[in-house]
Scaffold this motif. Structure first.
Motif, PDB file in Angstrom:
ATOM      1  N   VAL A 182       0.865  -1.184   0.000  1.00 29.96           N
ATOM      2  CA  VAL A 182       0.000   0.000   0.000  1.00 29.96           C
ATOM      3  C   VAL A 182       0.904   1.238   0.000  1.00 29.96           C
ATOM      4  O   VAL A 182       1.909   1.308   0.725  1.00 29.96           O
ATOM      5  N   TYR A 183       0.537   2.218  -0.795  1.00 31.64           N
ATOM      6  CA  TYR A 183       1.331   3.450  -0.867  1.00 31.64           C
ATOM      7  C   TYR A 183       1.408   4.048   0.535  1.00 31.64           C
ATOM      8  O   TYR A 183       0.366   4.266   1.186  1.00 31.64           O
ATOM      9  N   PRO A 184       2.634   4.298   1.063  1.00 30.74           N
ATOM     10  CA  PRO A 184       2.808   4.714   2.459  1.00 30.74           C
ATOM     11  C   PRO A 184       1.956   5.902   2.876  1.00 30.74           C
ATOM     12  O   PRO A 184       1.457   5.939   4.009  1.00 30.74           O
ATOM     13  N   VAL A 185       1.736   6.860   1.972  1.00 31.08           N
ATOM     14  CA  VAL A 185       0.944   8.038   2.317  1.00 31.08           C
ATOM     15  C   VAL A 185      -0.510   7.652   2.622  1.00 31.08           C
ATOM     16  O   VAL A 185      -1.163   8.253   3.478  1.00 31.08           O
ATOM     17  N   ASP A 186      -1.014   6.616   1.934  1.00 34.31           N
ATOM     18  CA  ASP A 186      -2.415   6.207   2.101  1.00 34.31           C
ATOM     19  C   ASP A 186      -2.615   5.137   3.173  1.00 34.31           C
ATOM     20  O   ASP A 186      -3.751   4.769   3.495  1.00 34.31           O
ATOM     21  N   LEU A 187      -1.514   4.632   3.725  1.00 35.18           N
ATOM     22  CA  LEU A 187      -1.604   3.537   4.694  1.00 35.18           C
ATOM     23  C   LEU A 187      -2.424   3.916   5.936  1.00 35.18           C
ATOM     24  O   LEU A 187      -3.285   3.135   6.380  1.00 35.18           O
ATOM     25  N   PRO A 188      -2.232   5.119   6.527  1.00 33.09           N
ATOM     26  CA  PRO A 188      -3.055   5.490   7.694  1.00 33.09           C
ATOM     27  C   PRO A 188      -4.548   5.503   7.379  1.00 33.09           C
ATOM     28  O   PRO A 188      -5.367   5.148   8.228  1.00 33.09           O
ATOM     29  N   LEU A 189      -4.903   5.913   6.137  1.00 31.98           N
ATOM     30  CA  LEU A 189      -6.304   5.944   5.734  1.00 31.98           C
ATOM     31  C   LEU A 189      -6.918   4.543   5.785  1.00 31.98           C
ATOM     32  O   LEU A 189      -8.023   4.344   6.293  1.00 31.98           O
ATOM     33  N   LEU A 190      -6.170   3.555   5.282  1.00 38.93           N
ATOM     34  CA  LEU A 190      -6.660   2.175   5.251  1.00 38.93           C
ATOM     35  C   LEU A 190      -6.726   1.589   6.662  1.00 38.93           C
ATOM     36  O   LEU A 190      -7.689   0.900   7.026  1.00 38.93           O
ATOM     37  N   GLU A 191      -5.715   1.892   7.463  1.00 44.11           N
ATOM     38  CA  GLU A 191      -5.698   1.380   8.839  1.00 44.11           C
ATOM     39  C   GLU A 191      -6.854   1.961   9.651  1.00 44.11           C
ATOM     40  O   GLU A 191      -7.480   1.256  10.455  1.00 44.11           O
ATOM     41  N   ASN A 192      -7.143   3.259   9.463  1.00 48.84           N
ATOM     42  CA  ASN A 192      -8.254   3.890  10.167  1.00 48.84           C
ATOM     43  C   ASN A 192      -9.591   3.269   9.765  1.00 48.84           C
ATOM     44  O   ASN A 192     -10.497   3.111  10.601  1.00 48.84           O
ATOM     45  N   ALA A 193      -9.715   2.898   8.485  1.00 51.17           N
ATOM     46  CA  ALA A 193     -10.949   2.268   8.014  1.00 51.17           C
ATOM     47  C   ALA A 193     -11.179   0.933   8.721  1.00 51.17           C
ATOM     48  O   ALA A 193     -12.294   0.627   9.167  1.00 51.17           O
ATOM     49  N   PHE A 194     -10.115   0.136   8.882  1.00 51.07           N
ATOM     50  CA  PHE A 194     -10.238  -1.146   9.580  1.00 51.07           C
ATOM     51  C   PHE A 194     -10.549  -0.934  11.063  1.00 51.07           C
ATOM     52  O   PHE A 194     -11.343  -1.669  11.651  1.00 51.07           O
ATOM     53  N   SER A 195      -9.944   0.076  11.670  1.00 57.62           N
ATOM     54  CA  SER A 195     -10.199   0.360  13.084  1.00 57.62           C
ATOM     55  C   SER A 195     -11.654   0.738  13.307  1.00 57.62           C
ATOM     56  O   SER A 195     -12.283   0.312  14.284  1.00 57.62           O
ATOM     57  N   GLU A 196     -12.200   1.543  12.394  1.00 58.12           N
ATOM     58  CA  GLU A 196     -13.594   1.957  12.507  1.00 58.12           C
ATOM     59  C   GLU A 196     -14.532   0.756  12.371  1.00 58.12           C
ATOM     60  O   GLU A 196     -15.534   0.635  13.087  1.00 58.12           O
TER      61      GLU A 196
END
Length: 390
Positions: free
Chosen positions: A311-325
């Motif tokens: 996953v492109y490093p800049v977008d990784l927090p976005l994906l991780e936050n989606a799973f957390s939610e």
């Protein structure tokens, strides 16, 4: 009578076997004790018919957990016969004529001496009762086996052949057999030769001492699982016990699931969307063949690795936050992110992440449906910049 029983009152049937006494009473009423009429006791040691009746009443009562008292015991022969047949108690002139209640406590030691003087020795009496308890235990075990949903078998080696020595259980009848068709026979006498030969191999393995030998049997439309356990004595196998359970429904469900999986994989393999299953830690458990076409990496490189890999490093927090939610809400979520293709280019992906919740309410894994929206993203960017998209 039930109300009296609840108060602790003991209930006996007097003069059983004559007059109005009936076997149905033993089933209908809470009887604690039967008193066998003295007309049967009088000649029980001489008359075969009376002897048979007395023995039968005692045995029947014991199987129903009812105590037995014999009336009219007047001779040593009466007492000997009744003790041999495990009658619980006796009354009669051999012990005493009727006496006032207050005299019984005083004379009780003398009454006990009469039993010891005329009756069987305590050693013989004890042995007879032990034998009776063992026989009752065997019968109870047999009844338990007969009523079980499954099937229990035993076999031994006799004259070089593995012969069944016991067979019972509800499953026996459902597969079209009966104990009479099995006991005393080898497999080839019960089953078709081809089936018998296959099962004989498992039977032999267990007889050679192998523990927990299992096989599946198919009879009369029923599938059952048999587990064979050898019984050792002095280090040698003396018999094998087979426990069988009906797994027909389980096999039906397994077959249905297998067809569902085949159809699922067929659909997944013929769609441009990527279907991925990841566990709670984000590890890829399954990904469809289209994954290799879209992402460029071999499927075996993706399965077992982190779903966040590449996953492109800049977008990784976005994906991780989606799973957390999703972990908090247990509801689906839609997220867009960029992925590093094997050729080092960036592709735009849209993923719908759906949690799969188990019976205990916890999330077990996630199903992720991923679409390549790279071309769509280019078109959106061109429109945003006021340019026509070629």
């Amino acid at each position: 009578m039930q109300a009296l029983k609840k108060l602790g009152v003991k209930i006996s049937i007097d003069d059983f076997g004559t007059g109005y006494s009936s076997l149905s009473y033993l089933k209908e009423f809470p009887i604690d004790c039967l008193k066998i009429d003295q007309s049967f006791i009088r000649d029980c040691h001489l008359d075969q018919s009376n002897a048979t009746i007395v023995k039968t009443i005692i045995s029947m009562a014991h199987h129903l957990n009812i105590q037995v008292i014999a009336e009219g015991v007047e001779t040593k022969e009466h007492l000997d016969f009744l003790q041999q047949n495990l009658c619980d108690s006796v009354q009669g002139y051999l012990l005493s004529k009727p006496i006032p209640a207050e005299n019984i406590e005083v004379q009780f030691p003398d009454l006990q001496k009469i039993i010891r003087r005329y009756g069987l020795t305590s050693e013989i009496s004890h042995r007879l009762w032990l034998e009776r308890e063992l026989e009752m235990a065997k019968q109870e075990l047999q009844e338990t086996i007969r009523q079980q949903d499954g099937m229990t078998l035993k076999y031994k080696l006799k004259d070089g052949k593995l012969i069944h020595t016991m067979c019972d259980g509800e499953l026996v009848y459902r597969i079209g057999l009966s104990p009479e068709k099995v006991v005393g026979k080898k497999l080839a006498e019960i089953l078709l030769l081809e089936k018998a030969i296959k099962k004989e191999a498992f039977y032999q393995r267990a007889w050679q001492g192998e523990e927990n030998v299992s096989y599946e049997g198919h009879e009369n439309g029923i599938v059952y699982l048999a587990t064979l356990s050898p019984v050792f004595r002095m280090g040698k196998v003396v018999e094998v016990i087979a426990s069988c359970v009906d797994i027909t429904e389980r096999k039906r469900i397994e077959e249905a699931l297998r067809h569902i999986e085949i159809n699922y994989r067929l659909i997944a393999g013929n769609t441009s969307d990527i279907i991925t299953v990841v566990d709670k830690n984000g590890v890829v458990l399954y990904t469809s063949p289209s994954s290799e076409f879209v992402k460029g990496y071999p499927i075996d490189q993706l399965i077992g690795s982190s779903g966040f890999l590449f996953v492109y490093p800049v977008d990784l927090p976005l994906l991780e936050n989606a799973f957390s939610e999703i972990m908090l809400t247990k509801t689906s979520n839609l997220v867009r992110y960029r992925f590093i293709h094997k050729n080092k280019s960036l592709i735009n992906l849209e993923a719908k992440i759906t949690p799969v919740v188990g019976d205990n309410g916890d999330i077990e894994h996630f199903v992720v449906v991923i679409r390549d929206i790279t071309e769509q993203k280019k078109a959106e960017d061109h429109l945003r910049n006021g340019k026509d998209y070629p």
